[in-house]
Design a protein around this motif. Structure first.
Motif, mmCIF file in Angstrom:
data_model
loop_
_atom_site.group_PDB
_atom_site.id
_atom_site.type_symbol
_atom_site.label_atom_id
_atom_site.label_comp_id
_atom_site.label_asym_id
_atom_site.label_seq_id
_atom_site.Cartn_x
_atom_site.Cartn_y
_atom_site.Cartn_z
ATOM 1 N N MET A 300 0.833 -1.197 0.000
ATOM 2 C CA MET A 300 0.000 0.000 0.000
ATOM 3 C C MET A 300 0.877 1.259 0.000
ATOM 4 O O MET A 300 0.598 2.223 -0.721
ATOM 5 C CB MET A 300 -0.918 -0.019 1.226
ATOM 6 N N CYS A 301 1.930 1.251 0.781
ATOM 7 C CA CYS A 301 2.837 2.404 0.813
ATOM 8 C C CYS A 301 3.567 2.554 -0.518
ATOM 9 O O CYS A 301 3.752 3.676 -1.015
ATOM 10 C CB CYS A 301 3.849 2.241 1.945
ATOM 11 N N SER A 302 3.963 1.447 -1.102
ATOM 12 C CA SER A 302 4.694 1.482 -2.367
ATOM 13 C C SER A 302 3.835 2.045 -3.487
ATOM 14 O O SER A 302 4.237 2.978 -4.205
ATOM 15 C CB SER A 302 5.154 0.060 -2.717
ATOM 16 N N LEU A 303 2.619 1.519 -3.641
ATOM 17 C CA LEU A 303 1.739 1.984 -4.699
ATOM 18 C C LEU A 303 1.176 3.372 -4.396
ATOM 19 O O LEU A 303 0.933 4.168 -5.311
ATOM 20 C CB LEU A 303 0.603 0.982 -4.905
ATOM 21 N N GLY A 304 0.987 3.669 -3.112
ATOM 22 C CA GLY A 304 0.543 5.008 -2.730
ATOM 23 C C GLY A 304 1.558 6.061 -3.118
ATOM 24 O O GLY A 304 1.210 7.160 -3.565
ATOM 25 N N ARG A 305 2.819 5.716 -2.982
ATOM 26 C CA ARG A 305 3.898 6.634 -3.376
ATOM 27 C C ARG A 305 3.861 6.881 -4.883
ATOM 28 O O ARG A 305 4.007 8.010 -5.342
ATOM 29 C CB ARG A 305 5.244 6.033 -2.961
ATOM 30 N N HIS A 306 3.657 5.812 -5.641
ATOM 31 C CA HIS A 306 3.564 5.952 -7.100
ATOM 32 C C HIS A 306 2.398 6.862 -7.482
ATOM 33 O O HIS A 306 2.558 7.778 -8.303
ATOM 34 C CB HIS A 306 3.374 4.570 -7.734
ATOM 35 N N LEU A 307 1.243 6.624 -6.881
ATOM 36 C CA LEU A 307 0.064 7.412 -7.223
ATOM 37 C C LEU A 307 0.239 8.873 -6.818
ATOM 38 O O LEU A 307 -0.132 9.790 -7.572
ATOM 39 C CB LEU A 307 -1.170 6.820 -6.547
ATOM 40 N N ALA A 308 0.801 9.109 -5.644
ATOM 41 C CA ALA A 308 0.988 10.481 -5.174
ATOM 42 C C ALA A 308 1.874 11.286 -6.118
ATOM 43 O O ALA A 308 1.697 12.500 -6.277
ATOM 44 C CB ALA A 308 1.581 10.483 -3.764
ATOM 45 N N ASN A 309 2.816 10.625 -6.769
ATOM 46 C CA ASN A 309 3.752 11.331 -7.637
ATOM 47 C C ASN A 309 3.226 11.563 -9.052
ATOM 48 O O ASN A 309 3.805 12.349 -9.810
ATOM 49 C CB ASN A 309 5.083 10.576 -7.699
ATOM 50 N N LEU A 310 2.135 10.907 -9.442
ATOM 51 C CA LEU A 310 1.582 11.123 -10.774
ATOM 52 C C LEU A 310 1.004 12.529 -10.929
ATOM 53 O O LEU A 310 0.846 13.028 -12.049
ATOM 54 C CB LEU A 310 0.500 10.084 -11.072
ATOM 55 N N ASN A 311 0.697 13.157 -9.828
ATOM 56 C CA ASN A 311 0.184 14.523 -9.848
ATOM 57 C C ASN A 311 1.141 15.467 -10.580
ATOM 58 O O ASN A 311 0.720 16.354 -11.329
ATOM 59 C CB ASN A 311 -0.040 14.990 -8.402
#
Length: 481
Positions: A300-311
């Motif tokens: 969850m932390c790994s994919l959350g980091r990816h999603l947060a950076n797509l902004n």
């Protein structure tokens, strides 16, 4: 080639739900283009353009692409280097009576951009009930554990007590912000509609021989066919890429929330207070057989980091558009829009799985409270002594000395905190010896945490979840390996 010999994104091949992966599939994309061409033809026919009933019927009969259609389109694209015209050609082969009017007056962005807006809307429609369901499950957890005292942490150091349920409410409140943001982003979405090559509708004005009313009605009809409440009144060749940035910003913020929740659970797992679900035959480590690694929360932390950076990608793409459009947005949007939705979908599946099976260890929580509470309780001792006529300064000094002695035992000798035993042996504290156990009751250190949980869930959470009441499920999302 076998799927085992070429790279596939794990977002679709390993983690995402079937419905979200299908939404961003080539089959859905190109059948949506065909649907958009059909809507355009129907609207143009309704407004008097010479389009035959047979043309409409043939278009309606071939909305879904066959393998042969994909082959024809691929061959045409290799020759023409233009994906939209390749699919216009393939559709025309299926519907020869319509071949001359498919895409009449439109530019490529009529199908590509309008399709993307449809996908954004449908994607949010898939995500929102899943998010509401996670919030409902966490709210039930919060109510169940609203009274269970636990160590609070500030600076990741033991601080004043809170409750297990109150901490869950911190997570819930952030998820409610995400629910609000995603709902607003969805409800704000408009349609690009029928605007032409630079957004001026010049081609359609020519087709309708200068009839402005018919051009506006064409725009309205196609927008209505697509199920949107309105079309953006102003576009260039594309709809503003600020729309993508708005939606992806909301999704990225949700990604950060998932990192926050996942990190808290990982820390609690390290102290053995709360753990994520751990299956009967699950292996935590290939070497250390005793391990119960929090792999779901780590994912969850790994994919959350990816999603947060797509902004950042979305904002940069918007800022880099020149005048009526440039094409440097195309390739990155093909990656980032599906990636943001697939990642958010995966995160919701993980969140649902984790919150459905959180394991709480009351004995460990109580032991950790006992280790730290003596220090926290000293202020209560001082205040009680003063109430009985003692000197605050004298009491403070006594507590200071005894606390440092007890702390040295814990830190230097590795023994249990014996501050309370020291206080019970010191004659200075004799006036409150009989009250010490009552003054040490953990429930007296949690303030209004239980009441805050009850009120928050009954008012804020209930209000936010009201539109989603019919979508709740007790089923647990099953995760891939």
């Amino acid at each position: 080639m076998s799927s085992n010999t070429i790279y596939q994104t794990p977002l679709s091949s390993r983690y995402a739900s079937k419905e979200m992966a299908e939404l961003f599939s080539p089959a859905t994309r190109f059948s949506t283009w065909r649907q958009l061409w059909l809507w355009l033809a129907k609207a143009e026919k309704q407004l008097g353009l010479p389009i035959s009933d047979e043309a409409i019927s043939q278009m309606e009969a071939h909305l879904e692409l066959t393998d042969e259609d994909f082959k024809v389109a691929a061959e045409e694209e290799a020759r023409r280097r233009h994906d939209v015209m390749a699919h216009v050609h393939a559709y025309g082969q299926n519907a020869p009576a319509a071949a001359g009017i498919i895409h009449w007056g439109a530019t490529s962005c009529y199908c590509t951009d309008n399709a993307d807006l449809i996908f954004l809307k449908k994607g949010l429609d898939l995500l929102l009930p899943k998010l509401a369901n996670v919030i409902k499950k966490l709210a039930d957890f919060a109510i169940e554990y609203k009274d269970m005292a636990t160590l609070g942490y500030t600076h990741y150091q033991a601080a004043q007590l809170t409750t297990v349920g109150k901490r869950a409410c911190l997570w819930i409140q952030d998820l409610l912000f995400d629910l609000r943001n995603l709902t607003r982003a969805r409800d704000d979405l408009g349609f690009r509609g029928v605007k032409g090559t630079t957004g001026t509708q010049a081609s359609f004005l020519a087709i309708f021989e200068g009839d402005h009313d018919k051009v506006e009605e064409l725009d309205r009809l196609v927008t209505e066919f697509a199920g949107f409440k309105y079309a953006y009144p102003i576009t260039s060749q594309t709809y503003s890429r600020k729309i993508d940035a708005d939606v992806i910003s909301a999704l990225s913020s949700f990604g950060a929330t998932c990192q926050r929740i996942g990190s808290d659970i990982r820390h609690l797992a390290a102290t053995k207070e709360i753990e994520e679900p751990f299956e009967k035959d699950q292996i935590g480590s290939s070497a250390m057989a005793y391990k119960r690694n929090p792999m779901r929360s780590e994912r969850m932390c790994s994919l959350g980091r990816h999603l947060a950076n797509l902004n950042k990608d979305a904002l940069d793409t918007y800022a880099a558009q020149w005048f009526e459009r440039t094409l440097d947005d195309s390739a990155i949007r093909r990656i980032d829009i599906p990636s943001s939705f697939l990642t958010a979908d995966i995160l919701l599946r993980i969140l649902d799985n984790v919150v459905s099976g959180l394991v709480v260890y009351p004995a460990v929580i109580n032991r950790r409270i006992r280790d730290e509470l003596p220090f926290m309780a000293t202020e209560n001792f001082i205040m009680r002594l003063v109430a009985l006529g003692g000197s605050r300064q004298d009491a403070h000094e006594k507590i200071r000395v005894l606390s440092h002695e007890a702390s040295a035992v814990v830190k230097l000798q590795g023994k249990d905190n014996d501050l309370i035993e020291r206080i019970k042996k010191d004659e200075f504290f004799k006036p409150i010896w009989g009250e010490i156990d009552a003054l040490m009751d953990p429930s007296t250190f949690v303030g209004r945490a239980p009441q805050q949980v009850e009120k928050f869930v009954a008012l804020e959470v209930a209000k936010a979840l009201e539109p989603w009441k019919g979508t709740f499920s007790t089923e647990v999302s099953q995760l891939s390996v």
